[in-house]
Design an enzyme around this catalytic site. Structure first.
Site, mmCIF file in Angstrom:
data_model
loop_
_atom_site.group_PDB
_atom_site.id
_atom_site.type_symbol
_atom_site.label_atom_id
_atom_site.label_comp_id
_atom_site.label_asym_id
_atom_site.label_seq_id
_atom_site.Cartn_x
_atom_site.Cartn_y
_atom_site.Cartn_z
ATOM 1 N N LYS A 24 0.961 -1.280 -0.059
ATOM 2 C CA LYS A 24 0.064 -0.093 0.067
ATOM 3 C C LYS A 24 0.670 1.168 -0.026
ATOM 4 C CE LYS A 24 -1.638 1.830 4.042
ATOM 5 N NZ LYS A 24 -1.308 3.098 4.227
ATOM 6 N N ASN A 25 1.792 1.135 0.880
ATOM 7 C CA ASN A 25 2.649 2.473 1.325
ATOM 8 C C ASN A 25 3.855 2.812 -0.266
ATOM 9 O OD1 ASN A 25 1.295 2.996 3.502
ATOM 10 N ND2 ASN A 25 3.227 2.420 4.900
ATOM 11 N N ARG A 94 -5.006 9.810 4.737
ATOM 12 C CA ARG A 94 -3.753 10.505 5.040
ATOM 13 C C ARG A 94 -3.029 10.899 3.934
ATOM 14 N NH1 ARG A 94 -5.359 8.245 8.686
ATOM 15 N NH2 ARG A 94 -6.672 9.863 9.865
ATOM 16 N N CYS A 118 -6.437 12.139 12.784
ATOM 17 C CA CYS A 118 -5.192 11.908 13.450
ATOM 18 C C CYS A 118 -5.224 10.642 14.531
ATOM 19 C CB CYS A 118 -5.123 13.507 14.320
ATOM 20 S SG CYS A 118 -6.567 13.464 15.363
ATOM 21 N N ARG A 123 -0.530 14.799 12.819
ATOM 22 C CA ARG A 123 0.401 14.460 11.672
ATOM 23 C C ARG A 123 0.256 15.732 11.202
ATOM 24 N NH1 ARG A 123 -1.118 8.497 9.602
ATOM 25 N NH2 ARG A 123 0.924 8.627 8.935
ATOM 26 N N PRO A 124 1.259 16.576 11.556
ATOM 27 C CA PRO A 124 1.783 17.978 10.641
ATOM 28 C C PRO A 124 1.834 17.906 9.326
ATOM 29 C CG PRO A 124 2.985 17.730 12.540
ATOM 30 C CD PRO A 124 2.292 16.431 12.664
ATOM 31 N N ILE A 125 1.550 18.701 8.423
ATOM 32 C CA ILE A 125 2.412 18.809 7.142
ATOM 33 C C ILE A 125 3.445 19.916 7.118
ATOM 34 C CG2 ILE A 125 0.393 17.550 6.124
ATOM 35 C CD1 ILE A 125 -0.408 20.300 4.987
ATOM 36 N N ASP A 126 3.986 20.269 8.058
ATOM 37 C CA ASP A 126 4.718 21.691 8.389
ATOM 38 C C ASP A 126 6.261 21.451 7.632
ATOM 39 O OD1 ASP A 126 5.193 19.848 10.193
ATOM 40 O OD2 ASP A 126 6.462 21.054 11.287
ATOM 41 N N ASP A 307 5.022 0.963 12.074
ATOM 42 C CA ASP A 307 3.634 0.183 11.917
ATOM 43 C C ASP A 307 3.867 -1.185 11.986
ATOM 44 O OD1 ASP A 307 3.102 2.423 10.098
ATOM 45 O OD2 ASP A 307 3.321 1.779 8.061
ATOM 46 N N ILE A 329 8.104 7.067 16.846
ATOM 47 C CA ILE A 329 7.706 8.070 15.663
ATOM 48 C C ILE A 329 6.418 8.882 15.756
ATOM 49 C CG2 ILE A 329 7.326 7.939 13.131
ATOM 50 C CD1 ILE A 329 10.182 6.681 13.772
ATOM 51 N N ARG A 399 -8.360 -0.259 4.850
ATOM 52 C CA ARG A 399 -7.433 0.412 4.192
ATOM 53 C C ARG A 399 -6.328 -0.102 3.906
ATOM 54 N NH1 ARG A 399 -5.760 4.323 7.996
ATOM 55 N NH2 ARG A 399 -4.325 4.801 6.274
HETATM 56 C C1 UD1 Z 1 4.595 6.868 6.058
HETATM 57 C C2 UD1 Z 1 3.859 5.752 6.210
HETATM 58 C C3 UD1 Z 1 3.071 5.158 7.572
HETATM 59 C C4 UD1 Z 1 4.068 5.055 8.516
HETATM 60 C C5 UD1 Z 1 5.381 6.433 8.468
HETATM 61 C C6 UD1 Z 1 6.439 5.953 9.343
HETATM 62 C C7 UD1 Z 1 2.686 5.928 3.885
HETATM 63 C C8 UD1 Z 1 1.681 6.173 2.946
HETATM 64 N N1 UD1 Z 1 2.679 6.024 5.285
HETATM 65 O O1 UD1 Z 1 3.751 7.899 6.918
HETATM 66 O O2 UD1 Z 1 2.359 3.947 7.422
HETATM 67 O O3 UD1 Z 1 3.837 4.744 9.970
HETATM 68 O O4 UD1 Z 1 5.703 6.666 7.046
HETATM 69 O O5 UD1 Z 1 7.161 5.126 8.940
HETATM 70 O O6 UD1 Z 1 4.243 5.706 3.384
HETATM 71 N N2 UD1 Z 1 6.286 14.911 10.630
HETATM 72 C C9 UD1 Z 1 6.025 16.283 10.886
HETATM 73 N N3 UD1 Z 1 5.693 17.035 9.847
HETATM 74 C C10 UD1 Z 1 5.461 16.641 8.501
HETATM 75 C C11 UD1 Z 1 5.620 15.290 8.159
HETATM 76 C C12 UD1 Z 1 5.996 14.480 9.315
HETATM 77 O O7 UD1 Z 1 6.234 16.535 12.028
HETATM 78 O O8 UD1 Z 1 5.458 17.601 7.903
HETATM 79 C C13 UD1 Z 1 6.487 13.943 11.723
HETATM 80 C C14 UD1 Z 1 5.503 12.995 11.934
HETATM 81 O O9 UD1 Z 1 4.150 13.465 12.682
HETATM 82 C C15 UD1 Z 1 5.789 11.711 12.537
HETATM 83 C C16 UD1 Z 1 7.220 11.687 11.662
HETATM 84 O O10 UD1 Z 1 7.334 12.889 11.063
HETATM 85 O O11 UD1 Z 1 6.018 11.930 13.944
HETATM 86 C C17 UD1 Z 1 7.379 10.585 11.036
HETATM 87 O O12 UD1 Z 1 6.491 10.784 9.855
HETATM 88 P P1 UD1 Z 1 6.508 10.471 8.229
HETATM 89 O O13 UD1 Z 1 7.572 9.561 8.069
HETATM 90 O O14 UD1 Z 1 6.234 11.532 7.442
HETATM 91 O O15 UD1 Z 1 5.173 9.592 7.970
HETATM 92 P P2 UD1 Z 1 4.142 9.336 6.839
HETATM 93 O O16 UD1 Z 1 5.038 9.715 5.597
HETATM 94 O O17 UD1 Z 1 2.805 10.130 7.122
#
Ligand code: UD1
Length: 432
Positions: A24-25, A94, A118, A123-126, A307, A329, A399
């Site tokens: 999926k990922n 997400r 959430c 799960r911010p997008i900053d 995961d 994480i 999902r």
């Molecule tokens: C991806 C995987 C998810 C997995 C995660 C960590 C997919 C579709 N999903 O999620 O299954 O659990 O990797 O291996 O591939 N963060 C911020 N700001 C941002 C983005 C992330 O602070 O803008 C933080 C997140 O809150 C988290 C950390 O970074 O604490 C890692 O998250 P991230 O690696 O981005 O996870 P995803 O890509 O959402």
């Protein structure tokens, strides 16, 4: 109103061989990346899941023709170029944030809203937005909409404060459509990132270092769609291995990639399972008692995946002794433990740490899936438990797992998916 539930009768050791589904990922970013290509992309081994259907809907809205036949998905540009993802689609999944990089890479403008809920804490997008700004994108927030525009997208040096999977993928996809070279440091190294880069390189991109901490993307190349097979799903593979371990079974996975799963296989061995690998096959046998694992810490790849944390905790609940897990994480990733405790587990959570004191056996209970992997962990526990477990809120499990009940059934598991009346269940006091 009727809903669906999984009804699992535990205590039967799972046995047999199954083929691992496509990841999926990986499928979701690959589908988003197809936006960058002219002509047709044909993705093979795409798992049939609700998140994949959500990604197809987004592609169709953006002006692609995305069609599926079994596990083959074809994506072709129709010429229309819509660059806005409606709020309902952003919330549905997400991973909708994965479209930010490729839309900007292709059209240099994009309007989105915050991606869905959430369930694992904030799960911010900053970091996604900061990386796009580095490439020359201007971002305005206006009444819940995030409007991104760039006169031109330029290659940049980008250093991630932490190795985010999604941000690494978005930067790669935007940088492919940018002018000049992008150097991304402290990139995530998950195998799904190398899968994305392999696909894009096969389409004509110039990406080196994907799967390592520094990724270099030389943008501006013309991309043409291609045929590509999605990599195997290492977390789905781990789910079936954990269920075999919990039930005291013996299974073989084919179509897997054991090299991507070393940290998971190592922990299963530490828990008392016999694990063997041969090419793309993984064998697991658990005939003796489960052993506790003194310390597991979730980390970015190649560390133990967040995961798989819920899945292994469902196994360790019946190990003879104390196991300690640290989740580094995501903030709220222990919601499934309340359901496992309903099934008789002895677990304590303090901040990021969970302490599991093994009990001889779990018993069936009525539980509600809390999130994707948390719900799968309840099924893992149920296969090892005595009696019948009912799992509701299956939309979480749907999902990420293709033919979940059928796959377990083919391993001899006593499982059925059935409808129930929500009001009946309320009377029985179902909940996690
Ligand atoms: C991806 C995987 C998810 C997995 C995660 C960590 C997919 C579709 N999903 O999620 O299954 O659990 O990797 O291996 O591939 N963060 C911020 N700001 C941002 C983005 C992330 O602070 O803008 C933080 C997140 O809150 C988290 C950390 O970074 O604490 C890692 O998250 P991230 O690696 O981005 O996870 P995803 O890509 O959402």
């Amino acid at each position: 109103m009727t809903e669906e539930m999984l009804q699992i009768t535990g205590g039967i050791p799972l046995q047999g061989e199954i083929t691992v589904q496509g990841a999926k990922n990986s499928a979701l970013p690959l589908m988003a990346a197809a936006l960058l290509c002219e002509g047709e992309t044909v993705l093979k081994r795409v798992p049939q899941l609700s998140d994949v259907y959500a990604a197809s809907r987004i592609l169709n809205r953006l002006g692609c023709r995305c069609t599926a036949e079994g596990s083959t998905v074809s994506i072709r540009h129709s010429g229309a170029e819509n660059c806005e993802i409606p709020d309902a689609d952003m919330r549905a999944m997400r991973s909708s944030i994965m479209f930010l990089g490729p839309i900007l890479g292709r059209m240099h403008r994009c309007t989105i809203t915050m991606p869905g809920g959430c369930e694992l804490g904030p799960r911010p997008i900053d970091m996604h937005l900061a990386a796009m700004r580095r490439m020359g994108v201007q971002i305005f927030e206006d009444g819940g909409k995030i409007r991104c525009t760039a006169e031109k997208l330029s290659g940049a040096r980008i250093h991630l404060p932490l190795p985010s999977v999604g941000v690494t993928e978005n930067v790669i996809m935007a940088a492919v459509g940018a002018e000049g070279e992008t150097v991304l440091t402290n990139a995530a190294r998950e195998p799904e990132i190398a899968d994305l880069a392999n696909y894009l390189n096969q389409c004509g991109a110039d990406i080196s270092g994907a799967g390592e901490s520094t990724v270099v993307i030389r943008g501006g190349k013309k991309l043409t769609g291609t045929e590509y097979a999605v990599m195997p799903d290492r977390i789905a593979a781990m789910t079936y291995l954990c269920a075999a371990a919990a039930s005291g079974g013996s299974i073989c996975l084919s179509g897997a990639n054991p090299r991507d799963m070393e940290s998971c296989l190592h922990v299963l061995e530490a828990a008392g399972c016999t694990v063997g690998c041969c090419g793309s096959r993984i064998f697991l046998d658990r005939s003796g008692a489960l052993k506790p694992v003194p310390y597991i810490c979730t980390m970015p790849y190649p560390g133990f995946p967040t995961d798989a944390q819920a899945l292994i905790s469902a196994v360790l609940c019946t190990a003879k002794g104390t196991s300690v897990i640290e989740e580094t994480i995501f903030e709220s990733r222990y919601k499934h433990l309340a359901a496992l405790m309903r099934m008789g587990a002895n677990a304590r959570v303090s901040g990021r740490t969970a302490v599991l004191q093994g009990v001889p056996r779990l018993h069936g209970a009525s539980v509600e899936a809390t999130d994707l992997r948390g719900g799968a962990a309840m099924a893992v526990a149920a296969f090892g438990a005595e009696g019948v477990t009912d799992i509701t809120a299956l939309h979480h499990i749907d999902r990420g797992y293709e033919h979940f009940a059928e796959t377990f059934h083919s391993l001899g598991g006593a499982v059925r998916r059935c409808r129930f009346s929500a009001s009946e269940r309320e009377k029985q006091g179902v909940g996690a």
